[in-house]
Design a protein around this motif. Structure first.
Motif, PDB file in Angstrom:
ATOM      1  N   LEU A  57      55.938  56.012  23.640  1.00  0.00           N
ATOM      2  CA  LEU A  57      56.041  57.224  22.838  1.00  0.00           C
ATOM      3  C   LEU A  57      54.621  57.748  22.594  1.00  0.00           C
ATOM      4  N   GLN A  58      54.403  59.035  22.863  1.00  0.00           N
ATOM      5  CA  GLN A  58      53.090  59.621  22.610  1.00  0.00           C
ATOM      6  C   GLN A  58      53.187  60.468  21.347  1.00  0.00           C
ATOM      7  N   HIS A  71      33.444  61.185  13.004  1.00  0.00           N
ATOM      8  CA  HIS A  71      34.326  60.016  13.153  1.00  0.00           C
ATOM      9  C   HIS A  71      34.000  59.252  14.431  1.00  0.00           C
ATOM     10  N   GLN A  72      34.548  58.026  14.535  1.00  0.00           N
ATOM     11  CA  GLN A  72      34.246  57.161  15.679  1.00  0.00           C
ATOM     12  C   GLN A  72      35.436  57.007  16.634  1.00  0.00           C
ATOM     13  N   PHE A  73      36.481  57.805  16.442  1.00  0.00           N
ATOM     14  CA  PHE A  73      37.645  57.705  17.332  1.00  0.00           C
ATOM     15  C   PHE A  73      37.278  58.210  18.722  1.00  0.00           C
ATOM     16  N   ARG A  74      37.749  57.519  19.750  1.00  0.00           N
ATOM     17  CA  ARG A  74      37.538  58.007  21.121  1.00  0.00           C
ATOM     18  C   ARG A  74      38.646  57.456  22.018  1.00  0.00           C
ATOM     19  N   THR A  75      38.747  57.992  23.203  1.00  0.00           N
ATOM     20  CA  THR A  75      39.807  57.593  24.128  1.00  0.00           C
ATOM     21  C   THR A  75      39.766  56.096  24.409  1.00  0.00           C
ATOM     22  N   GLY A  76      40.959  55.479  24.407  1.00  0.00           N
ATOM     23  CA  GLY A  76      41.053  54.068  24.801  1.00  0.00           C
ATOM     24  C   GLY A  76      40.932  53.074  23.664  1.00  0.00           C
ATOM     25  N   VAL A  77      40.580  53.546  22.445  1.00  0.00           N
ATOM     26  CA  VAL A  77      40.414  52.582  21.352  1.00  0.00           C
ATOM     27  C   VAL A  77      41.752  52.332  20.647  1.00  0.00           C
ATOM     28  N   PRO A  78      41.925  51.110  20.089  1.00  0.00           N
ATOM     29  CA  PRO A  78      43.156  50.803  19.369  1.00  0.00           C
ATOM     30  C   PRO A  78      43.141  51.401  17.964  1.00  0.00           C
ATOM     31  N   VAL A  79      44.306  51.883  17.530  1.00  0.00           N
ATOM     32  CA  VAL A  79      44.429  52.485  16.195  1.00  0.00           C
ATOM     33  C   VAL A  79      45.726  52.005  15.541  1.00  0.00           C
ATOM     34  N   ALA A  80      45.823  52.218  14.224  1.00  0.00           N
ATOM     35  CA  ALA A  80      47.074  51.922  13.519  1.00  0.00           C
ATOM     36  C   ALA A  80      47.447  53.125  12.660  1.00  0.00           C
ATOM     37  N   LEU A  81      48.689  53.589  12.815  1.00  0.00           N
ATOM     38  CA  LEU A  81      49.228  54.633  11.949  1.00  0.00           C
ATOM     39  C   LEU A  81      49.787  53.917  10.717  1.00  0.00           C
ATOM     40  N   PHE A  82      49.442  54.404   9.503  1.00  0.00           N
ATOM     41  CA  PHE A  82      49.933  53.721   8.292  1.00  0.00           C
ATOM     42  C   PHE A  82      50.433  54.738   7.277  1.00  0.00           C
ATOM     43  N   SER A  83      51.228  54.238   6.324  1.00  0.00           N
ATOM     44  CA  SER A  83      51.697  55.079   5.221  1.00  0.00           C
ATOM     45  C   SER A  83      51.096  54.534   3.933  1.00  0.00           C
ATOM     46  N   ASN A  84      50.637  55.413   3.048  1.00  0.00           N
ATOM     47  CA  ASN A  84      50.049  54.937   1.783  1.00  0.00           C
ATOM     48  C   ASN A  84      51.120  54.343   0.865  1.00  0.00           C
ATOM     49  N   HIS A  85      52.375  54.520   1.264  1.00  0.00           N
ATOM     50  CA  HIS A  85      53.509  53.979   0.505  1.00  0.00           C
ATOM     51  C   HIS A  85      53.417  52.449   0.436  1.00  0.00           C
ATOM     52  N   ASP A  86      53.098  51.826   1.609  1.00  0.00           N
ATOM     53  CA  ASP A  86      52.918  50.370   1.673  1.00  0.00           C
ATOM     54  C   ASP A  86      52.008  50.096   2.875  1.00  0.00           C
ATOM     55  N   ALA A  87      50.699  50.347   2.660  1.00  0.00           N
ATOM     56  CA  ALA A  87      49.749  50.379   3.786  1.00  0.00           C
ATOM     57  C   ALA A  87      49.667  49.062   4.557  1.00  0.00           C
ATOM     58  N   LYS A  88      49.956  47.928   3.871  1.00  0.00           N
ATOM     59  CA  LYS A  88      49.856  46.631   4.568  1.00  0.00           C
ATOM     60  C   LYS A  88      51.009  46.426   5.556  1.00  0.00           C
ATOM     61  N   ASN A  89      52.224  46.818   5.140  1.00  0.00           N
ATOM     62  CA  ASN A  89      53.408  46.568   5.985  1.00  0.00           C
ATOM     63  C   ASN A  89      53.837  47.783   6.799  1.00  0.00           C
ATOM     64  N   ASP A  90      53.672  48.968   6.206  1.00  0.00           N
ATOM     65  CA  ASP A  90      54.086  50.178   6.922  1.00  0.00           C
ATOM     66  C   ASP A  90      52.959  50.619   7.850  1.00  0.00           C
ATOM     67  N   ILE A  92      51.843  50.747  12.306  1.00  0.00           N
ATOM     68  CA  ILE A  92      52.229  50.494  13.694  1.00  0.00           C
ATOM     69  C   ILE A  92      51.018  50.799  14.579  1.00  0.00           C
ATOM     70  N   GLU A  93      50.761  49.920  15.553  1.00  0.00           N
ATOM     71  CA  GLU A  93      49.537  50.030  16.346  1.00  0.00           C
ATOM     72  C   GLU A  93      49.751  50.768  17.662  1.00  0.00           C
ATOM     73  N   GLY A  94      48.704  51.438  18.122  1.00  0.00           N
ATOM     74  CA  GLY A  94      48.760  52.165  19.400  1.00  0.00           C
ATOM     75  C   GLY A  94      47.372  52.311  19.995  1.00  0.00           C
ATOM     76  N   THR A  95      47.268  53.148  21.025  1.00  0.00           N
ATOM     77  CA  THR A  95      45.993  53.368  21.724  1.00  0.00           C
ATOM     78  C   THR A  95      45.749  54.864  21.875  1.00  0.00           C
ATOM     79  N   VAL A  96      44.522  55.302  21.563  1.00  0.00           N
ATOM     80  CA  VAL A  96      44.181  56.731  21.658  1.00  0.00           C
ATOM     81  C   VAL A  96      44.126  57.165  23.125  1.00  0.00           C
ATOM     82  N   VAL A  97      44.821  58.265  23.429  1.00  0.00           N
ATOM     83  CA  VAL A  97      44.752  58.803  24.797  1.00  0.00           C
ATOM     84  C   VAL A  97      44.029  60.155  24.831  1.00  0.00           C
ATOM     85  N   TYR A  98      43.863  60.767  23.657  1.00  0.00           N
ATOM     86  CA  TYR A  98      43.139  62.039  23.612  1.00  0.00           C
ATOM     87  C   TYR A  98      42.672  62.269  22.187  1.00  0.00           C
ATOM     88  N   GLN A  99      41.442  62.819  22.022  1.00  0.00           N
ATOM     89  CA  GLN A  99      41.011  63.232  20.677  1.00  0.00           C
ATOM     90  C   GLN A  99      40.034  64.386  20.763  1.00  0.00           C
TER      91      GLN A  99
END
Length: 633
Positions: A57-58, A71-90, A92-99
């Motif tokens: 899923l993109q 910022h330091q985001f660039r193509t190919g780096v790992p990232v995590a999307l989080f919710s401030n609702h429960d940042a530790k558990n909510d 999910i990890e992915g990889t940047v393909v464009y920024q």
């Protein structure tokens, strides 16, 4: 000890130190603090989702505030999307393909977004990038394996076991737009069988030389070259210059600078412009529709519904597979037609070009490249061209021990020392007045630099001086420790007053629109902050603020300004000079100036290092030495 084992051990040391510093920074800090450090976007809004290659899923997000924070985001780096609702558990990890500056696309190894993405505010964290280190380790292992085989000839040259060889081939044509040393560098590159080195001091036209050499290599029968550099910015510059020469350039990875010309060189752009790309879009859209239909079946359903759901999923998978195959065909076609493929060092192992081999690889800014990263492109080549300057900034290394043990010495520097016969020094510079160039030329370049007549005597205005060392010794401008940084408020105030005087004089010679460009450089962030505050509050400088840049040395690498101020900052009775002991960094700072260089510092503190004692002597010889007392009210 085995060469590559030693490199791998040093890299492991750096990897561990980098990770531990990163975790220290992230584990205890809030989203706002992380945002300030450039490793978090918060808040973000999801703008789009679509199925990408291989069932991934993109997701496209946009940062809705704080666009001004770098910022330091660039193509190919790992990232995590989080919710401030429960940042530790909510999360999910992915990889940047464009920024770009405000939008970011990343892939998730899932076919739908979790429910929590509809709750609370969302943010995206940059995760520690093990991938870059893994690629470097892999390359070192591969190089060690190839070394003993017939295809390991280049590796044996670079590790000092076999001397480089050259043919007697001479170019049939001379370039009217290249000077003698640039022409000699192109000749050396063409005649090299395995290694050629272009040593390009500041302002000597290294990029121009490399571009002409690449054109010649293509005209001499090479089908395709790989051109790499440590930073995205350096890759962008080369990609643009090569494209301007009419070459078919393919930029792998995403440009740091988002310009239309650069975007048109990317794989993404070239595949979407391909005649068969509409068909892929149609297939992916259809697959998405089938998946949506399948998801409408809830958990409690009978056999018929289950069969129907599975049939829809199977149909979606078939369509995704057909789209992937068609996309792969287009990618292969685009790659095959490219004359020059450009990427960062790590980007040279991007999945689209991972298995390609090249006769020649060009590594630009090799004096700033970590050696293990250089092996990623080198193991794809028979011949390597190294271009750079080991007398300017070195690679950034987090582990002091790894740096001391040898990681701080680049492959470029090793090869320059091993094989002087492979090195061409570019000797004519097109940036600086003679006096600004003179000291660097003597200390770093064996006095071999010459200033092109167009710049040798150029000044801001006729009666001006191109060089000043203003000595603050005895003025009581003492440095202050602020956290881990150092500042010198009185020196900053003195610099401000001097610049205001200069601005008033320059105002008599230039309308505001043509006002000269100015850089103010200091070795410490705290001093930058102090100077920034003073200058933004100055009424005299208000009309010219757009022309003034204030920063540490690193951000000015590769740049130039009409006038440069350097605030040396250090002034103490213990004769401690900290960062200033790195004279290569000082070389970069001093050689940014075109028409005027003003260095403000305390001679009694600085003179502990012969480099600065001799610089002050040089200034006296040039009639460019002043005491700060001369400016006393």
């Amino acid at each position: 000890m085995d060469y590559f084992k030693e490199q791998a051990d040093l890299l492991k040391m750096e990897w561990d130190e980098d990770r531990s510093q990163y975790l220290k920074l992230t584990e205890t800090s809030s989203a706002a603090d992380r945002r300030g450090s450039g490793i978090t976007w918060y808040p973000v809004a999801i703008r789009d989702t679509e199925l990408g290659r291989g069932d991934y899923l993109q997701v496209e997000v946009e940062r809705t505030t704080h666009h001004d924070i770098a910022h330091q985001f660039r193509t190919g780096v790992p990232v995590a999307l989080f919710s401030n609702h429960d940042a530790k558990n909510d999360r999910i990890e992915g990889t940047v393909v464009y920024q770009n500056n405000t939008r970011l696309k990343f892939t998730l190894n899932t076919d739908e977004l979790p429910d929590w993405t509809r709750n609370g505010k969302l943010g995206i964290d940059l995760l520690f990038d093990d991938n870059t280190y893994q690629e470097m380790q892999k390359a070192l292992k591969q190089a060690a394996t190839i070394q003993g085989k017939p295809e390991g000839h280049l590796i044996n040259v670079l590790t000092g076991n076999i001397a480089p060889a050259f043919t007697d081939e001479k170019l049939p044509i001379a370039f009217t737009n290249l000077n003698a040393s640039q022409q000699a560098a192109v000749d050396k590159i063409i005649s090299a069988k395995d290694l050629a080195i272009v040593h390009g001091p500041p302002g000597t036209g290294k990029t121009t030389t490399i571009v002409q050499a690449i054109k010649q290599l293509l005209q001499h029968g090479e089908k395709q070259l790989l051109v790499v550099a440590p930073s995205n910015t350096a890759v962008d510059l080369l990609s643009e210059k090569l494209s301007e020469q009419g070459l078919n350039v393919l930029r792998i990875g995403n440009p740091a600078r988002v310009s239309e010309r650069l975007m048109s060189l990317t794989l993404d752009h070239q595949t979407t412009q391909h005649k068969d790309s509409k068909e892929i879009k149609k297939l992916r859209k259809q697959a998405g529709e089938y998946k949506n239909m399948a998801h409408k079946y809830k958990r409690s359903f009978g056999k018929a519904e289950r069969d129907q759901r599975n049939a829809l999923f199977n149909e979606a998978r078939k369509l995704v597979k057909a789209a992937d195959d068609a996309e792969q065909f287009i990618i292969d076609d685009v790659i095959e037609k490219a004359q020059v493929i450009t990427a960062t060092l790590v980007g040279a192992n991007h999945y689209t070009i991972r298995n390609l081999k090249f006769n020649t690889v060009v590594i630009d800014e090799a004096g700033q490249a970590l050696e293990p990263a250089c092996w990623i492109p080198i193991i794809k080549a028979q011949k390597v061209i190294l271009a750079g300057d080991h007398c300017q900034l070195q690679p950034t290394i987090k582990s002091i021990q790894a740096s001391r043990n040898g990681l701080g010495t680049t492959l470029f520097e090793k090869c320059v020392n091993l094989y002087p016969e492979a090195v061409i020094l570019l000797e004519e510079q097109y940036r600086m007045h003679n006096q600004i160039m003179g000291y660097s030329s003597g200390v770093f370049y064996q006095d071999r630099l010459i200033a092109h007549p167009s710049v040798a005597e150029h000044l801001l205005f006729n009666e001006d001086r191109p060089l000043l060392f203003i000595d603050t010794a005895g003025c009581g401008f003492n440095e202050k420790q602020e956290g881990t940084s150092v500042t010198n408020p009185e020196e900053a105030v003195f610099l401000l007053k001097h610049l205001e005087l200069m601005a008033t004089q320059l105002g008599e010679h230039y309308p505001a629109a043509q006002f000269p460009s100015i850089a103010i450089i200091a070795p410490y962030k705290q001093q930058i902050y102090t100077i920034n505050e003073l200058i933004s509050a100055s009424t005299i400088l208000q009309p010219y603020l757009k022309k003034i840049s204030i920063s540490t040395v690193d951000s000015f690498q590769g740049q130039e300004r009409d006038m440069v101020y350097i605030s040396m900052t250090r002034s103490n009775t213990d004769n401690e000079i900290g960062f200033l002991a790195d004279i290569r960094r000082m070389n970069v700072a001093m050689t940014r100036a075109k028409k005027k260089l003003v260095i403000i510092g305390d001679s009694s503190t600085l003179s502990v290092l012969p480099f600065y004692a001799n610089l002050i002597d040089y200034a006296e010889k040039m009639n460019a030495y002043q005491s700060a007392w001369e400016y006393a009210d």
